[in-house]
Design an enzyme around this catalytic site. Structure first.
Site, PDB file in Angstrom:
ATOM      1  CG  ASP A 102      12.796   6.529   4.799  1.00  0.00           C
ATOM      2  OD1 ASP A 102      13.393   5.692   4.946  1.00  0.00           O
ATOM      3  OD2 ASP A 102      13.003   7.401   3.700  1.00  0.00           O
ATOM      4  CG  ASP A 162      16.160   8.371   5.133  1.00  0.00           C
ATOM      5  OD1 ASP A 162      14.776   8.596   5.809  1.00  0.00           O
ATOM      6  OD2 ASP A 162      16.057   7.625   4.199  1.00  0.00           O
ATOM      7  CG  HIS A 208      14.041   8.624   0.433  1.00  0.00           C
ATOM      8  ND1 HIS A 208      15.237   8.435   1.235  1.00  0.00           N
ATOM      9  CD2 HIS A 208      14.993   9.495  -0.498  1.00  0.00           C
ATOM     10  CE1 HIS A 208      16.253   8.862   1.097  1.00  0.00           C
ATOM     11  NE2 HIS A 208      16.309   9.727   0.002  1.00  0.00           N
ATOM     12  CG  HIS A 211      12.224   3.368  -1.929  1.00  0.00           C
ATOM     13  ND1 HIS A 211      11.251   4.507  -1.927  1.00  0.00           N
ATOM     14  CD2 HIS A 211      13.128   3.448  -1.194  1.00  0.00           C
ATOM     15  CE1 HIS A 211      11.831   5.325  -1.310  1.00  0.00           C
ATOM     16  NE2 HIS A 211      12.985   4.767  -0.643  1.00  0.00           N
TER      17      HIS A 211
END
Ligand code: ZN
Length: 312
Positions: free
Chosen positions: A163, A247, A165, A126
């Site tokens: 991931d 996740d 996200h 991120h």
């Protein structure tokens, strides 16, 4: 040949307050779960300023260093992101997270190991050029791609980020890098609310694969078969980097993609197939997210076990 594991105890010393999902116990349990696997173990070095400056600005490095607290915690942006936090012992962890990916790439490209896993925290996908967010401070995997391209002289490096996200930081850092193909699948809608299919990079070098909440492993497999593997086949990477967040697991508290360990096993094998086809099996995978501790440990162990099975 073998699989390398690159990590460092300093990554456990990046302490976070109780409200933050990204906790030292995550890495401790992943390492414990990897204990029985046949891995060649290496210490992650500290990344140099020169390496960080390949994608971050000098002002940002100064900002991060100045934000290190003497005691307690520094919340980087209290207004919008209470979970991106520094402790007095965080700096070596940040630098070794970047250094671990670079070391893993050195090991794989020198032929010392076939593939490698960087077991690190904080995660990195991120972090943007001048913006820490979502537990991330430096773009570990994007900096790894630059290292492979600029220091090792590769011409084509692919990154696959599974991931749950969006890998907004990796995408932003490599947006204008035609030698890197960035592929990121993510639940949508979900924080950080980027990663639409219209985001394709300055050189058509970014592929976003949104997945619907609750869609599960079958939808993931179909999307990867239809979109991701053909793009990798067309790109013919010389090295495959993986942003391995766990996740998307059904047990994870932050998302709803409902994957299970067998999905990670399938995906890991299919990515190794791509690496076998174009890169002599060269894969460097690095830990990103995953916030249910037992699901994270089991899924990461499954992923790394596949790497060991495929390194022979
Ligand atoms: Zn995540």
């Amino acid at each position: 040949m073998a699989t390398g594991l690159v990590t460092h105890p300093d990554c456990l010393a990046h302490v976070t307050p109780a409200h933050v999902h990204e906790q030292p116990a995550r890495l401790a349990l992943v390492l414990q779960a990897l204990d029985g696997l046949p891995l060649f173990r290496y210490a992650a070095p500290l990344a140099s300023d020169a390496a960080l400056l390949s994608l971050h600005s000098r002002a940002y490095l100064d900002h991060i260093r100045a934000a290190m607290p003497d005691t307690g915690f520094t919340v980087m942006d209290p207004d919008t992101d209470e979970e991106t936090v520094l402790s007095p012992t965080s700096l070596p962890a940040l630098l070794r997270a970047v250094g671990a990916v670079q070391k893993a790439i050195d090991l794989v490209l020198s032929g010392e190991v076939t593939n490698a896993f960087a077991a690190i925290r904080p995660p990195g996908h991120h972090a943007e050029r001048e913006l820490p967010m979502g537990f991330c401070f430096f773009g570990n995997v994007a900096l790894g791609a630059k290292h492979a391209l600029d220091i090792h002289g590769l011409d084509r490096v692919a990154i696959v980020d599974f991931d749950v996200h969006h890998g907004n930081g990796t995408q932003a850092l490599l947006w204008d890098e035609p030698r890197a193909l960035v592929i990121t699948s993510q639940q949508m809608p979900l924080w950080p609310d980027t990663g639409d299919v219209t985001e394709t990079g300055a050189h058509d070098n970014v592929l976003n694969v949104p997945l619907a909440p609750g869609s599960g492993g079958a939808a993931m497999r179909a999307a990867y078969e239809a979109q991701v593997f053909p793009r990798l086949d067309a790109f013919r990477p010389e090295l495959l980097l993986i942003s391995a967040g766990f996740d998307a697991h059904a047990a994870d508290p932050l998302a709803d993609l409902v994957w299970v360990e067998e999905d990670y096993e399938w995906l890991s094998h299919r990515l190794c197939d791509i690496a076998d086809r174009y890169c002599g099996g060269r894969v460097v995978s690095t830990l990103e997210g995953g916030y249910d501790l037992s699901a994270l440990a089991a899924s990461a162990a499954t992923h790394v076990r596949v790497l060991t099975e495929r390194s022979g």
